[in-house]
Design an enzyme around this catalytic site. Structure first.
Site, PDB file in Angstrom:
ATOM      1  CB  CYS A  79     -33.919-132.365  54.447  1.00 58.32           C
ATOM      2  SG  CYS A  79     -35.688-132.664  54.513  1.00 58.32           S
ATOM      3  CB  CYS A 190     -38.775-125.924  53.733  1.00 59.99           C
ATOM      4  SG  CYS A 190     -38.754-127.144  52.388  1.00 59.99           S
TER       5      CYS A 190
HETATM    6  N1  DGL Z   1     -36.527-129.738  51.886  1.00 60.00           N
HETATM    7  C1  DGL Z   1     -37.214-130.233  53.003  1.00 60.00           C
HETATM    8  C2  DGL Z   1     -37.012-129.373  54.238  1.00 60.00           C
HETATM    9  O1  DGL Z   1     -36.049-128.647  54.345  1.00 60.00           O
HETATM   10  C3  DGL Z   1     -38.647-130.610  52.955  1.00 60.00           C
HETATM   11  C4  DGL Z   1     -39.437-130.815  51.758  1.00 60.00           C
HETATM   12  C5  DGL Z   1     -40.372-132.000  51.918  1.00 60.00           C
HETATM   13  O2  DGL Z   1     -41.498-131.816  52.368  1.00 60.00           O
HETATM   14  O3  DGL Z   1     -39.929-133.081  51.575  1.00 60.00           O
HETATM   15  O4  DGL Z   1     -37.806-129.431  55.144  1.00 60.00           O
END
Ligand code: DGL
Length: 265
Positions: A79, A190
């Site tokens: 993430c 993301c």
């Molecule tokens: N999947 C997450 C990232 O790579 C973010 C998504 C969220 O806002 O929770 O930043």
């Protein structure tokens, strides 16, 4: 204390604010098929990308503690948002654990740069972070790099069924203002966004804009770090993937396995 042999047999931990990290996990499974993985999606607390740093850090630590309790030999913070908010502290609190994070793939975008514009789609939180600003500073004398905060975009993946028209409207409102004829690359900053790639390609039509993300790079780095510590398993087995979701909902688990099976390209 586990000896090296016992440690080798532990799964590799993955975490994300929800289902996005599965785009990284599917690459990791592809390049480390003998490994077992345990994936924790914190969909109950998603999105992380609109929260403040301290809260994201706490949520990330809670998840990591749960994974450690189950027993893991390495950790991927799959993430971008959690990485920018917490990875430094995680590394200092767990110095023995190989930990990799993910950051928007600006470096590879700049390395293949010709003369067009590079857009970086990411959560508002990732873009606000010092870590990201430092990354930008390192490269923005080599290319025109524009950050595109995408509040509300990860939700399309979390919801499971995508309404293409609604998503097109989202792109129209949030992306079009930054697009230009010479947009060369869009960095998907993301981990949820790679699952939206077919829709984004469709939206961009015949444009030659490349879409890139850091999922393979992160998985390769994870493999390298585990190899360095002699923690990779022999190749003569097929590993398995366990998925946990903080909502406790079976439909989220089912959706997770479906996303994991989605072809990469
Ligand atoms: N999947 C997450 C990232 O790579 C973010 C998504 C969220 O806002 O929770 O930043």
């Amino acid at each position: 204390m586990l000896d090296l042999g016992q440690k080798k047999n532990l799964p590799i931990g993955f975490m994300d604010s929800g289902l996005g990290g599965l785009s990284v996990l599917r690459e990791a499974v592809r390049i480390m098929p003998a490994e077992d993985f345990i994936y924790y999606g914190d969909s109950l607390h998603a999105p992380y990308g609109t929260k403040e740093q301290e809260e994201i850090r706490e949520l990330t630590f809670d998840v990591v503690k749960k994974l450690l309790k189950q027993g893991i030999k390495g950790l991927a913070v799959a993430c971008n948002t959690a990485t920018s908010a917490a990875v430094r502290k995680l590394r200092s609190d767990y110095p023995e654990l190989p930990i990799v994070g993910i950051e928007p793939a600006i470096k590879p975008a700049v390395m293949n740069h010709k003369n067009g514009r590079i857009l970086v789609m990411a959560t508002p939180m990732t873009i606000r972070q010092k870590k990201y600003q430092e990354l930008l500073e390192r490269y923005n004398n080599q290319a025109e790099i524009i950050s595109v905060p995408c509040e509300g975009l990860m939700e399309f993946v979390e919801r499971g069924s995508i309404d293409a028209e609604e998503l097109n409207t989202y792109f129209q409102e949030h992306l079009t203002p930054y697009l230009s004829e010479d947009t060369e690359t869009i960095v998907l900053g993301c981990t949820h966004y790679p699952f939206l790639k077919p829709y984004l390609k469709n939206f961009l039509g015949d444009s030659a804009t490349r879409l890139i993300d850091g999922s393979l790079g992160t998985s390769m780095e994870l493999k390298r770090r585990l190899g360095e510590k002699n923690l990779l398993r022999e190749e003569n087995r097929k590993g398995h993937v366990e998925i946990i979701n903080s909502t406790g909902r079976q439909d989220m688990i089912d959706l997770s396995y479906r996303l994991l099976e989605m072809p990469v390209e």
